[in-house]
Design an enzyme around this catalytic site. Structure first.
Site, mmCIF file in Angstrom:
data_model
loop_
_atom_site.group_PDB
_atom_site.id
_atom_site.type_symbol
_atom_site.label_atom_id
_atom_site.label_comp_id
_atom_site.label_asym_id
_atom_site.label_seq_id
_atom_site.Cartn_x
_atom_site.Cartn_y
_atom_site.Cartn_z
ATOM 1 N N GLY A 82 0.880 -1.035 0.070
ATOM 2 C CA GLY A 82 0.054 -0.078 0.012
ATOM 3 C C GLY A 82 0.703 1.199 -0.061
ATOM 4 N N CYS A 83 0.801 2.245 0.648
ATOM 5 C CA CYS A 83 1.078 3.716 0.756
ATOM 6 C C CYS A 83 2.740 3.222 1.086
ATOM 7 C CB CYS A 83 0.518 4.496 1.606
ATOM 8 S SG CYS A 83 1.287 6.045 2.013
#
Length: 217
Positions: A38-39
């Protein structure tokens, strides 16, 4: 009265000691691991907290577009994941331990992104560079799936070229540089904390993994 030690013997002893030290250093060499969780701000923040990890760099990998930009990757169509390159000392922390932490720091049951970030660029993946890493990653995935009791969709992929992300993404979680947010100017560090909490990353990881979550605050 003791017998003096010949200089040639002392010289040989010093040389042998040096070779032993060099051999020890060679065993505990710096290696690299590549994860998408993810991020990349969050993955960078998590893994830089581990002893034995020297540096975590945010970037892009797994796609077909050369020299991808953040705007292009998040828009979609490049095939790239937001990912990190972890440089670590395997004399302090080994690849198996990194894998163990990785699977328990994400939602590996989500094939559409991570937490509030949706889209292909935010999917999870482990990128492996050789057969040994692939075997370790497959084993770690199976172990995590048994512990979780749910199907894990995180793929194990062959590593491809890793592109370093733009400078403003690096060490975002601890930068004092100011950025403009919907709540006015904030340091990147404070903006990151607000983002992570609003995205409910730690809430979801705790919900899935409980006490086994290594980074959830």
């Amino acid at each position: 009265m003791s017998t003096p030690i010949p200089r040639t013997f002392l010289s040989l002893a010093l040389v042998l000691s040096g070779l032993v030290l060099l051999g020890t250093h060679a065993v505990a060499e710096e290696k690299k691991a590549y994860f998408a969780g993810g991020c990349f701000w969050c993955v960078e923040s998590d893994f830089e907290s581990l002893a034995g990890v020297h540096e975590v760099v945010s970037g892009y990998t797994g796609g077909t577009t050369a020299n991808p930009t953040y705007k292009a990757v998040t828009k979609g169509g490049t095939g790239h994941y937001e990912a990190v390159e972890i440089s670590y000392d395997d004399g302090v922390i080994d690849y198996d331990r990194l894998l163990h932490h990785f699977f328990r720091s994400v939602d590996p049951t989500d094939a559409g992104g991570q937490f509030c970030d949706r889209g292909d660029s935010y999917r999870t993946a482990v990128f492996v560079s050789n057969p040994e890493e692939r075997a370790a990653a497959e084993m770690a995935k199976e172990e995590a799936q048994r512990d979780l009791g749910r199907t894990i969709v995180t793929p194990i992929l062959d590593a491809s070229r890793f592109y370093v992300a733009e400078d403003y993404h690096q060490d975002y979680y601890k930068s004092k540089d100011l950025v403009l947010t919907r709540r006015g100017p904030k340091s990147k560090a404070n903006a990151y904390k607000f983002y992570r909490k609003a995205c409910r990353r730690d809430d979801r990881v705790r919900q899935l993994w409980g006490d086994a979550a290594p980074f959830a605050s």
